[in-house]
Design a protein around this motif. Structure first.
Motif, PDB file in Angstrom:
ATOM      1  N   LYS A 172       1.367 -37.266  16.280  1.00 24.47           N
ATOM      2  CA  LYS A 172       1.308 -38.194  15.146  1.00 24.47           C
ATOM      3  C   LYS A 172       0.209 -39.252  15.331  1.00 24.47           C
ATOM      4  O   LYS A 172      -0.537 -39.578  14.400  1.00 24.47           O
ATOM      5  N   ILE A 173       0.133 -39.800  16.542  1.00 22.37           N
ATOM      6  CA  ILE A 173      -0.864 -40.844  16.835  1.00 22.37           C
ATOM      7  C   ILE A 173      -2.278 -40.279  16.660  1.00 22.37           C
ATOM      8  O   ILE A 173      -3.165 -40.925  16.109  1.00 22.37           O
ATOM      9  N   CYS A 174      -2.484 -39.034  17.132  1.00 21.53           N
ATOM     10  CA  CYS A 174      -3.791 -38.394  16.953  1.00 21.53           C
ATOM     11  C   CYS A 174      -4.094 -38.220  15.469  1.00 21.53           C
ATOM     12  O   CYS A 174      -5.197 -38.528  15.003  1.00 21.53           O
ATOM     13  N   ASN A 175      -3.108 -37.739  14.711  1.00 20.57           N
ATOM     14  CA  ASN A 175      -3.335 -37.550  13.276  1.00 20.57           C
ATOM     15  C   ASN A 175      -3.717 -38.866  12.601  1.00 20.57           C
ATOM     16  O   ASN A 175      -4.660 -38.920  11.812  1.00 20.57           O
ATOM     17  N   ASN A 176      -2.985 -39.932  12.918  1.00 20.09           N
ATOM     18  CA  ASN A 176      -3.242 -41.188  12.200  1.00 20.09           C
ATOM     19  C   ASN A 176      -4.555 -41.844  12.590  1.00 20.09           C
ATOM     20  O   ASN A 176      -5.163 -42.547  11.791  1.00 20.09           O
ATOM     21  N   MET A 177      -4.999 -41.606  13.830  1.00 19.52           N
ATOM     22  CA  MET A 177      -6.317 -42.120  14.202  1.00 19.52           C
ATOM     23  C   MET A 177      -7.377 -41.450  13.320  1.00 19.52           C
ATOM     24  O   MET A 177      -8.260 -42.125  12.767  1.00 19.52           O
ATOM     25  N   LEU A 178      -7.247 -40.142  13.140  1.00 16.21           N
ATOM     26  CA  LEU A 178      -8.211 -39.430  12.287  1.00 16.21           C
ATOM     27  C   LEU A 178      -8.072 -39.858  10.820  1.00 16.21           C
ATOM     28  O   LEU A 178      -9.067 -40.025  10.109  1.00 16.21           O
ATOM     29  N   GLY A 182     -10.998 -41.428   8.592  1.00 17.44           N
ATOM     30  CA  GLY A 182     -11.330 -40.761   7.332  1.00 17.44           C
ATOM     31  C   GLY A 182     -11.204 -41.691   6.134  1.00 17.44           C
ATOM     32  O   GLY A 182     -12.027 -41.635   5.200  1.00 17.44           O
ATOM     33  N   MET A 183     -10.186 -42.554   6.147  1.00 21.12           N
ATOM     34  CA  MET A 183      -9.992 -43.481   5.023  1.00 21.12           C
ATOM     35  C   MET A 183     -11.117 -44.507   4.972  1.00 21.12           C
ATOM     36  O   MET A 183     -11.674 -44.785   3.900  1.00 21.12           O
ATOM     37  N   ILE A 184     -11.467 -45.070   6.120  1.00 18.32           N
ATOM     38  CA  ILE A 184     -12.562 -46.052   6.131  1.00 18.32           C
ATOM     39  C   ILE A 184     -13.861 -45.365   5.699  1.00 18.32           C
ATOM     40  O   ILE A 184     -14.624 -45.896   4.884  1.00 18.32           O
ATOM     41  N   GLY A 185     -14.078 -44.161   6.203  1.00 17.59           N
ATOM     42  CA  GLY A 185     -15.283 -43.414   5.832  1.00 17.59           C
ATOM     43  C   GLY A 185     -15.333 -43.127   4.345  1.00 17.59           C
ATOM     44  O   GLY A 185     -16.384 -43.262   3.708  1.00 17.59           O
ATOM     45  N   THR A 186     -14.196 -42.748   3.772  1.00 16.67           N
ATOM     46  CA  THR A 186     -14.144 -42.471   2.336  1.00 16.67           C
ATOM     47  C   THR A 186     -14.418 -43.748   1.536  1.00 16.67           C
ATOM     48  O   THR A 186     -15.197 -43.743   0.578  1.00 16.67           O
ATOM     49  N   ALA A 187     -13.798 -44.857   1.975  1.00 15.96           N
ATOM     50  CA  ALA A 187     -13.948 -46.128   1.244  1.00 15.96           C
ATOM     51  C   ALA A 187     -15.403 -46.597   1.283  1.00 15.96           C
ATOM     52  O   ALA A 187     -15.968 -46.992   0.261  1.00 15.96           O
ATOM     53  N   GLU A 188     -16.033 -46.528   2.456  1.00 11.62           N
ATOM     54  CA  GLU A 188     -17.412 -47.037   2.511  1.00 11.62           C
ATOM     55  C   GLU A 188     -18.377 -46.106   1.782  1.00 11.62           C
ATOM     56  O   GLU A 188     -19.347 -46.550   1.170  1.00 11.62           O
ATOM     57  N   SER A 210     -17.352 -30.503  -1.811  1.00 13.33           N
ATOM     58  CA  SER A 210     -18.409 -30.462  -0.800  1.00 13.33           C
ATOM     59  C   SER A 210     -17.821 -30.715   0.586  1.00 13.33           C
ATOM     60  O   SER A 210     -16.615 -30.895   0.741  1.00 13.33           O
ATOM     61  N   SER A 211     -18.691 -30.785   1.587  1.00 13.56           N
ATOM     62  CA  SER A 211     -18.228 -30.856   2.975  1.00 13.56           C
ATOM     63  C   SER A 211     -17.703 -32.241   3.377  1.00 13.56           C
ATOM     64  O   SER A 211     -17.152 -32.403   4.466  1.00 13.56           O
ATOM     65  N   GLY A 212     -17.823 -33.237   2.516  1.00  7.82           N
ATOM     66  CA  GLY A 212     -17.256 -34.560   2.828  1.00  7.82           C
ATOM     67  C   GLY A 212     -15.779 -34.668   2.473  1.00  7.82           C
ATOM     68  O   GLY A 212     -15.131 -35.674   2.770  1.00  7.82           O
ATOM     69  N   ARG A 213     -15.239 -33.632   1.851  1.00  9.11           N
ATOM     70  CA  ARG A 213     -13.845 -33.669   1.379  1.00  9.11           C
ATOM     71  C   ARG A 213     -12.858 -33.951   2.518  1.00  9.11           C
ATOM     72  O   ARG A 213     -12.984 -33.429   3.611  1.00  9.11           O
ATOM     73  N   CYS A 214     -11.888 -34.800   2.258  1.00  6.61           N
ATOM     74  CA  CYS A 214     -10.780 -35.011   3.211  1.00  6.61           C
ATOM     75  C   CYS A 214      -9.574 -35.504   2.416  1.00  6.61           C
ATOM     76  O   CYS A 214      -9.668 -35.730   1.206  1.00  6.61           O
ATOM     77  N   TRP A 215      -8.451 -35.696   3.093  1.00  4.21           N
ATOM     78  CA  TRP A 215      -7.206 -36.113   2.424  1.00  4.21           C
ATOM     79  C   TRP A 215      -7.408 -37.431   1.680  1.00  4.21           C
ATOM     80  O   TRP A 215      -6.920 -37.610   0.567  1.00  4.21           O
ATOM     81  N   ASN A 221      -7.236 -41.143  -2.991  1.00  6.23           N
ATOM     82  CA  ASN A 221      -8.517 -41.852  -3.123  1.00  6.23           C
ATOM     83  C   ASN A 221      -8.332 -43.373  -3.190  1.00  6.23           C
ATOM     84  O   ASN A 221      -7.493 -43.875  -3.921  1.00  6.23           O
ATOM     85  N   PRO A 222      -9.117 -44.120  -2.402  1.00  5.43           N
ATOM     86  CA  PRO A 222      -8.920 -45.574  -2.298  1.00  5.43           C
ATOM     87  C   PRO A 222      -9.517 -46.385  -3.450  1.00  5.43           C
ATOM     88  O   PRO A 222      -9.323 -47.600  -3.508  1.00  5.43           O
TER      89      PRO A 222
END
Ligand code: NAD
Length: 299
Positions: A172-178, A182-188, A210-215, A221-222
């Motif tokens: 779980k800790i590994c998942n949430n670090m990613l 990913g959330m900060i990357g998506t927001a910026e 595209s290849s930037g897609r993530c959860w 989406n933020p």
């Protein structure tokens, strides 16, 4: 008919999870320090008791869904804790995200009283908790896994055995670090696109093919106005609190330090979420990092 299941911690996640147990025909006996949280469940027929000890006195299968390690220690080993009245042979499942070392301590304490403790943190958020589609990552004795799975599969689409107690937390800790990275990357990224004159809905559509897609881009989406039914559409209320994300990133940092593992982006994500907590974002959903970055522009 099915025997009763105890549930302690009826917050954003615990409340919809306990409702799904009721839907599957399990009588639920619940408790929360904050009586307001018990109202909805009581209306659905759950029995509400004053303390975790009272729940343990009546139910021999108990699920806990609490904010962080100190709450779990209190609910299990405190003066009114589960272990004060736990029955021999009880199955205790903690779905909170906490320090794996604390899960191991709780398992040792439970074992001394003839009970089994398993860690089973979840991924999926409030939406998945409501629709019964969580992912559970389970640690503990393998021979108890099927008994745990019987209950957890009422609340989740995936119930995955990870290994000895604490390994569910590790996953779980590994998942949430990613997730945080990913959330900060998506927001910026979304913010940069907006500043370059792109329509945020169009940019998110392109990212998602595209290849930037993530959860964080395709499900959560933020950016306000891009998706419906997510916290960004509701002033960042509900969802997964920034404080909880900062806590999970702190857990990741501790385990990385203990194992001498480099996690540079995890460290930066931890600092960003801690800054947000100090600047009024603590109780907002963690996708509010988009708003935080907009304010950081200072214009
Ligand atoms: P929350 O703060 O909304 O709910 C926690 C509940 O526990 C509250 O109702 C609180 O009153 C209760 N509580 C606290 N101390 C207690 C005690 N001593 N005795 C009884 N009740 C007590 O938190 P949440 O969002 O439901 O998250 C719970 C856990 O699940 C956290 O560890 C979090 O990291 C994890 N998680 C949350 C999400 C999410 O999207 N919200 C997703 C995955 C995992």
């Amino acid at each position: 008919s099915k025997t009763q299941v105890g549930f302690i911690g009826l917050g954003n996640m615990g409340n919809p999870m306990a409702k799904n147990l009721i839907k599957h025909g399990y009588p639920v006996i619940a408790s929360d320090v904050f009586p307001e949280s018990c109202k909805e469940l009581q209306e659905l027929g759950a029995q509400i008791l004053d303390s975790p000890a009272d729940v343990a006195d009546k139910a021999d299968r108990i699920i806990t869904m609490l904010p962080s390690s100190p709450n779990v220690v209190d609910v299990y080993t405190g003066p009114n804790g589960i272990l004060k009245k736990v029955k021999k042979g009880s199955l205790l499942i903690d779905s909170s995200t906490i320090d794996p070392a604390v899960s191991k301590e709780m398992a040792v304490a439970a074992e001394k009283l003839g009970a089994v403790f398993m860690d089973a943190p979840v991924s999926g958020g409030v939406g998945a908790a409501t629709s019964g589609k969580l992912t559970f990552m389970v640690g503990g004795p393998e021979e108890e896994f099927n008994a745990a799975k019987e209950l957890l599969s009422c609340m989740g689409a995936n119930v995955v055995y990870c290994g000895q107690v604490g390994t569910g937390q590790a996953a779980k800790i590994c998942n949430n670090m990613l997730l945080a990275i990913g959330m900060i990357g998506t927001a910026e990224t979304m913010n940069l696109g907006i500043r370059l004159g792109l329509d945020p809905k169009l940019l998110s559509k392109i990212l998602n093919m595209s290849s930037g897609r993530c959860w964080s881009s395709d499900t959560y989406n933020p950016v306000p106005g891009v998706m419906e039914g997510v916290p960004s559409a509701n002033n960042y209320q509900g969802g997964f609190g920034t404080t909880l994300m900062a806590k999970d990133l702190g857990l990741a940092q501790n385990t990385a330090t203990n194992t001498k593992t480099p996690v540079p982006l995890g460290s930066l994500a931890h600092q960003i979420y801690r800054m947000m907590c100090a600047r009024g974002y603590a109780s907002k959903d963690f996708s509010s990092v988009f708003q935080f970055l907009r304010e950081e522009e200072g214009q």
